[in-house]
Design a protein around this motif. Structure first.
Motif, PDB file in Angstrom:
ATOM      1  N   ASP A 109       0.810  -1.212   0.000  1.00 30.57           N
ATOM      2  CA  ASP A 109       0.000   0.000   0.000  1.00 30.57           C
ATOM      3  C   ASP A 109       0.846   1.265   0.000  1.00 30.57           C
ATOM      4  OD1 ASP A 109      -2.218  -1.576   0.035  1.00 30.57           O
ATOM      5  OD2 ASP A 109      -2.584  -1.400   2.182  1.00 30.57           O
ATOM      6  N   TYR A 110       1.987   1.225   0.715  1.00 31.51           N
ATOM      7  CA  TYR A 110       2.750   2.470   0.806  1.00 31.51           C
ATOM      8  C   TYR A 110       3.400   2.848  -0.511  1.00 31.51           C
ATOM      9  CZ  TYR A 110       6.387  -0.964   1.946  1.00 31.51           C
ATOM     10  OH  TYR A 110       7.223  -2.037   1.930  1.00 31.51           O
ATOM     11  N   THR A 167       0.737   4.736  -2.117  1.00 32.84           N
ATOM     12  CA  THR A 167       0.702   6.068  -1.507  1.00 32.84           C
ATOM     13  C   THR A 167       1.766   6.970  -2.131  1.00 32.84           C
ATOM     14  OG1 THR A 167       0.039   5.043   0.576  1.00 32.84           O
ATOM     15  CG2 THR A 167       0.795   7.318   0.679  1.00 32.84           C
ATOM     16  N   LYS A 212       1.179  10.451  -4.274  1.00 33.46           N
ATOM     17  CA  LYS A 212       1.752  11.762  -3.962  1.00 33.46           C
ATOM     18  C   LYS A 212       2.253  12.457  -5.213  1.00 33.46           C
ATOM     19  CE  LYS A 212       4.022  10.566   0.322  1.00 33.46           C
ATOM     20  NZ  LYS A 212       5.373  10.456   0.923  1.00 33.46           N
ATOM     21  N   PRO A 241      13.559   0.852  11.502  1.00 36.51           N
ATOM     22  CA  PRO A 241      13.430   1.330  12.880  1.00 36.51           C
ATOM     23  C   PRO A 241      12.626   0.376  13.765  1.00 36.51           C
ATOM     24  CG  PRO A 241      12.005   2.567  11.416  1.00 36.51           C
ATOM     25  CD  PRO A 241      12.881   1.710  10.544  1.00 36.51           C
ATOM     26  N   THR A 278      -0.979   0.215   6.716  1.00 34.65           N
ATOM     27  CA  THR A 278       0.045  -0.183   5.737  1.00 34.65           C
ATOM     28  C   THR A 278       0.281   0.879   4.660  1.00 34.65           C
ATOM     29  OG1 THR A 278      -1.678  -1.321   4.509  1.00 34.65           O
ATOM     30  CG2 THR A 278      -0.359  -2.652   5.986  1.00 34.65           C
ATOM     31  N   SER A 279      -0.445   1.983   4.739  1.00 35.01           N
ATOM     32  CA  SER A 279      -0.320   2.969   3.663  1.00 35.01           C
ATOM     33  C   SER A 279       0.835   3.941   3.856  1.00 35.01           C
ATOM     34  CB  SER A 279      -1.624   3.753   3.504  1.00 35.01           C
ATOM     35  OG  SER A 279      -2.610   2.901   2.974  1.00 35.01           O
ATOM     36  N   LEU A 280       1.443   3.920   5.022  1.00 32.84           N
ATOM     37  CA  LEU A 280       2.622   4.753   5.233  1.00 32.84           C
ATOM     38  C   LEU A 280       3.850   3.858   5.155  1.00 32.84           C
ATOM     39  CD1 LEU A 280       1.296   6.877   8.195  1.00 32.84           C
ATOM     40  CD2 LEU A 280       1.996   7.783   5.997  1.00 32.84           C
ATOM     41  N   ASN A 281       4.905   4.408   4.580  1.00 34.93           N
ATOM     42  CA  ASN A 281       6.135   3.620   4.459  1.00 34.93           C
ATOM     43  C   ASN A 281       6.758   3.431   5.842  1.00 34.93           C
ATOM     44  OD1 ASN A 281       8.699   2.601   3.861  1.00 34.93           O
ATOM     45  ND2 ASN A 281       8.682   3.587   1.866  1.00 34.93           N
ATOM     46  N   PRO A 282       6.927   2.166   6.271  1.00 32.97           N
ATOM     47  CA  PRO A 282       7.391   1.924   7.644  1.00 32.97           C
ATOM     48  C   PRO A 282       8.816   2.386   7.920  1.00 32.97           C
ATOM     49  CG  PRO A 282       7.342  -0.123   6.396  1.00 32.97           C
ATOM     50  CD  PRO A 282       6.666   0.918   5.547  1.00 32.97           C
ATOM     51  N   LEU A 283       9.608   2.638   6.881  1.00 37.21           N
ATOM     52  CA  LEU A 283      11.021   2.912   7.102  1.00 37.21           C
ATOM     53  C   LEU A 283      11.393   4.393   7.055  1.00 37.21           C
ATOM     54  CD1 LEU A 283      12.689  -0.009   5.141  1.00 37.21           C
ATOM     55  CD2 LEU A 283      11.702   0.028   7.408  1.00 37.21           C
ATOM     56  N   PHE A 284      10.384   5.253   6.817  1.00 34.03           N
ATOM     57  CA  PHE A 284      10.693   6.674   6.801  1.00 34.03           C
ATOM     58  C   PHE A 284       9.866   7.391   7.868  1.00 34.03           C
ATOM     59  CE2 PHE A 284      11.815   5.144   2.627  1.00 34.03           C
ATOM     60  CZ  PHE A 284      13.066   5.717   2.434  1.00 34.03           C
ATOM     61  N   ASN A 311       9.551  13.008   7.101  1.00 36.15           N
ATOM     62  CA  ASN A 311      10.110  12.739   5.777  1.00 36.15           C
ATOM     63  C   ASN A 311       8.994  12.532   4.755  1.00 36.15           C
ATOM     64  OD1 ASN A 311      10.987  11.069   3.520  1.00 36.15           O
ATOM     65  ND2 ASN A 311      12.958  10.899   4.576  1.00 36.15           N
ATOM     66  N   GLN A 312       7.983  11.764   5.120  1.00 35.20           N
ATOM     67  CA  GLN A 312       6.941  11.425   4.153  1.00 35.20           C
ATOM     68  C   GLN A 312       6.038  12.610   3.828  1.00 35.20           C
ATOM     69  OE1 GLN A 312       5.297   7.395   4.359  1.00 35.20           O
ATOM     70  NE2 GLN A 312       6.623   7.000   6.090  1.00 35.20           N
ATOM     71  N   ILE A 313       5.780  13.458   4.822  1.00 30.72           N
ATOM     72  CA  ILE A 313       4.931  14.621   4.525  1.00 30.72           C
ATOM     73  C   ILE A 313       5.707  15.677   3.746  1.00 30.72           C
ATOM     74  CG2 ILE A 313       3.466  16.428   5.484  1.00 30.72           C
ATOM     75  CD1 ILE A 313       2.824  14.653   7.776  1.00 30.72           C
ATOM     76  N   GLU A 362       8.125  15.184   1.857  1.00 29.99           N
ATOM     77  CA  GLU A 362       8.309  14.649   0.503  1.00 29.99           C
ATOM     78  C   GLU A 362       7.135  15.071  -0.383  1.00 29.99           C
ATOM     79  OE1 GLU A 362       7.903  10.433   0.141  1.00 29.99           O
ATOM     80  OE2 GLU A 362       8.980  10.345  -1.757  1.00 29.99           O
ATOM     81  N   TYR A 397       8.277   7.222  13.614  1.00 31.41           N
ATOM     82  CA  TYR A 397       7.983   6.292  12.523  1.00 31.41           C
ATOM     83  C   TYR A 397       6.537   5.811  12.626  1.00 31.41           C
ATOM     84  CZ  TYR A 397      12.920   6.222  11.461  1.00 31.41           C
ATOM     85  OH  TYR A 397      14.189   6.598  11.089  1.00 31.41           O
ATOM     86  N   HIS A 416       5.130   3.000  12.837  1.00 29.90           N
ATOM     87  CA  HIS A 416       4.765   1.943  13.789  1.00 29.90           C
ATOM     88  C   HIS A 416       4.604   2.457  15.211  1.00 29.90           C
ATOM     89  CE1 HIS A 416       9.149   2.006  14.437  1.00 29.90           C
ATOM     90  NE2 HIS A 416       8.885   1.508  15.623  1.00 29.90           N
ATOM     91  N   MET A 446      -2.104  10.496   7.160  1.00 28.00           N
ATOM     92  CA  MET A 446      -2.411  10.324   5.735  1.00 28.00           C
ATOM     93  C   MET A 446      -3.214  11.516   5.220  1.00 28.00           C
ATOM     94  SD  MET A 446      -1.228   7.601   4.267  1.00 28.00           S
ATOM     95  CE  MET A 446      -2.260   7.474   2.812  1.00 28.00           C
TER      96      MET A 446
END
Lengths: 334, 329
Positions: free
Chosen positions: A231-232, A235, A239, A329, B104-110, B114-116, B118, B154, B156, B167
């Protein structure tokens, strides 16, 4: 994280202890006597016995083993039976040769493998995907000695583009400082030698890179396929992000952990198991160093050489484990 | 509220190609969205609601999916014909989207920050500092506490409700003209649901963003929407303002959906459910697609597909029951 690292380093001790035990008794279990090898076929019984006593080989095995452990505790790797020089002194040039070759091989394997995997995943079921995966399959199952010989036959014998073997042009040798010839030639500003060293690295580098490259490509592909459906990623596209960044920022970082695991394991194999490549290309690396030592039943060299390779292998995989936490993380070591 | 429409969808048709057979998931869908309006697209799972929204965004997974026909007008341009790079400029900037699964719609590693940022930096030539300030502003706007600290956290570390707010902040940060919300509250628990809906309503009023809300939950619809489009098996079956839909639903499917909403006052009766399932796309070749599940089914329903016709003002229905009454009148 810090305490985890310390714990992992402490765990090295029993691992290496076990290694010394296995290696020590295994090399003594194979037939052959260093004294006999050193003195040759015509040596008298007496001379052989004298040399055995001098080298301490007449002692019972367990006494020898405890002597060896006592040595190791004082960080003494022992002395070569053949050359009578300390292993710690003579091993570095061989290690540097192996490191340099492994580094180049790994660079090729990672850059080509990862990108081939990504493109295959992105264009799944395209001609590129099919071709890359067939090539990868061939690569995994390729006998390295055959590939090495073919390279030499085509690029050295037929085309005369690349030197067939060795690390450098023996008529124009690099003056050694670190024993990494790429670095040595650069810091001395000898571009001719640098180019020469690079030329010598290409064929063994590719031969050594083939199997890891194929494995990395396949792992990257399957890992990326998984991630690209998530899903990401949708997303990120929603964007308005460019495809390149969707793939190399959002997807790759998520897909890279299994790839790293494979890279860690393969690096260990490159460092220790490059004997075939090193033999074909007359590369004076640690694989050949240990292999020659086995021929001469040079026990201290075999024991210490394998111990060093094992230590490096464990350390590299520790670094890989620590990198997981750096990338993701959610991974915490306590 | 201005009457000019910002988004106009005409005859949109999106198909999936499985083993070379064409399976239409969205079949000639038309609607328009006015400035500042909130419309709902309602239907069961598999009705083509999500595919409709992904078609507008140009994000239909291809292969196997493909938009095969129709027009999507936005700013006098047909989004189905513009280049991919032009489409990228529109995505997230002028039409933004939020998804069903905040987990699950946000990238777990950033990090959230960072995501906003971006999302901002893709469309605005701003400094990182400006983007960060804007991101914090929007995190506050969507009602997240300790916005500055959140920037470095993050996904999580956040709850589902908080992630959905992130989101929404991410979707709204470029102040898009249109927000497509694909089941934004489905994965959240009820108290959080109403907060998220209230937030969307507030953003709609504050920023005059038009919203397409995709949902199967009529409770959600009654809370914030002005107009409702009911979809069934890839086609629009009824369209009306929210009051009419709830008070005078005309299509048997809409009636069924409304009857299936639990009512706390009605304790004795077993909750109504429409018998059967949504047909597999492409399985019905002729006739009304709802015929097999419809209690008023007539012979002609199985022969011919009814047209979507207006029965009163903006109230449109695709059903022979009403075409007959029209004809009789």
């Amino acid at each position: 994280m810090f305490s985890y690292t310390i714990r992992r380093l402490l765990m090295l001790i029993p691992v290496l202890f076990g290694m010394t035990f296995i290696v020590f008794f295994m090399i003594r279990a194979i037939p052959g006597d260093p004294a006999q090898v050193i003195l040759g076929q015509l040596a008298t019984e007496e001379a052989i016995n004298n040399l055995r006593a001098e080298l301490g080989l007449d002692q019972p095995w367990f006494t020898q083993y405890f002597e060896y452990l006592k040595q190791l505790l004082t960080l003494d790797l022992g002395e070569s039976l053949r050359t009578r020089t300390a292993v710690s002194e003579e091993i570095w040039p061989y290690m540097a040769a192996t490191f340099e070759l492994s580094f180049v091989a790994l660079l090729i394997a990672v850059v080509v493998g990862v990108n081939a995997g990504i493109i295959s995943a992105w264009f799944q079921k395209s001609w590129f995907d099919y071709t890359a995966m067939v090539v990868a399959l061939v690569g995994v199952s390729m006998p390295i000695f055959w590939l090495g010989l073919m390279e030499q036959w085509i690029f050295s014998v037929q085309l005369d583009w690349l030197p067939p073997s060795k690390r450098e042009n023996v008529k124009n040798p690099v003056e050694t400082i670190t024993h990494f010839y790429l670095i040595d030639s650069l810091i001395q500003g000898r571009m001719d030698q640098f180019v020469d060293v690079v030329k010598h690295l290409i064929m063994p580098g590719i031969a050594l890179a083939t199997i890891p490259m194929a494995i990395i490509a396949r792992i990257t592909r399957s890992s990326m396929l998984e991630v690209l459906r998530s899903d990401y990623i949708r997303t990120a596209r929603a964007k308005g992000q460019k495809m390149f960044w969707v793939v190399y920022k959002h997807s790759l970082k998520n897909a890279v952990i299994p790839v790293l695991t494979v890279i860690g394991l393969q690096t260990g194999l490159l460092l220790g198991g490059a004997i075939l490549t090193e033999t074909i290309f007359s590369w004076p690396g640690i694989g050949r160093y240990i292999y020659n030592a086995i021929e001469y039943r040079d026990y201290p060299v075999i024991q210490s050489g394998i111990l060093i390779v094992a230590t490096i292998f464990v350390l590299i995989n520790l670094i890989v484990d620590l990198l997981y936490a750096f990338i993701d993380p959610r991974i915490k070591y306590n | 509220m201005s009457e000019s429409s910002v988004l106009q969808v005409n005859g949109l048709k999106t198909s999936f190609f499985m083993d070379k057979t064409e399976v239409p998931a969205v079949d000639h869908v038309d609607f328009d969205l006015k400035q500042g309006e909130i419309i709902a697209i309602v239907g069961e799972s598999g009705c083509g609601k999500s595919v409709t929204s992904l078609s507008i965004m140009g994000l239909v997974p291809h292969p196997p999916g493909k938009v095969v026909g129709g027009e999507v007008f936005f700013n006098d341009e047909d989004l189905l014909k513009v280049s991919e790079s032009k489409m990228r400029d529109i995505r997230g900037n002028e039409i933004a989207m939020i998804f069903q699964e905040p987990m699950t719609s946000l990238n777990p590693l950033f990090t959230i920050g960072n995501q906003i940022t971006e999302a901002i930096l893709i469309h605005r030539k701003w400094s990182k500092k400006q983007a960060k300030a804007k991101a914090i502003e929007y995190l506050k706007l969507v009602g997240l506490p300790r916005a500055e600290a959140l920037m470095n956290e993050y996904p999580h570390q956040l709850s589902g409700g908080m992630r959905q707010r992130v989101m929404i902040a991410m979707a709204m940060v470029c102040e898009p003209k249109v927000l497509i919300a694909d089941e934004p509250t489905t994965a959240l628990d009820v108290t959080i649901q109403s907060q998220i809906l209230a937030l969307m309503k507030r953003l709609n009023q504050k920023l005059n963003t038009s919203i397409i809300l995709i949902t199967h939950d009529l409770g959600v619809v009654s809370e914030i929407c002005e107009r409702v489009i009911v979809m069934y098996a890839g086609k629009i079956v009824e369209e009306a303002d929210v009051k009419t839909i709830f008070e005078h639903p005309e299509h048997p499917y809409t009636k069924g959906l409304i009857q299936s909403v639990p009512d706390i006052r009605n304790k004795k009766e077993r909750l109504y459910s429409i018998p059967g399932n949504v047909p597999i796309p492409g399985s019905i070749k002729k006739g009304c697609r709802f015929a097999d599940r419809c209690e008023f089914v007539m012979d002609r329903c199985r022969e011919k597909t009814p047209e979507l016709i207006s029965i009163e003002g903006d109230h449109k229905v695709r059903c022979f029951l009403h075409q007959e009454s029209e004809e009789q009148n």
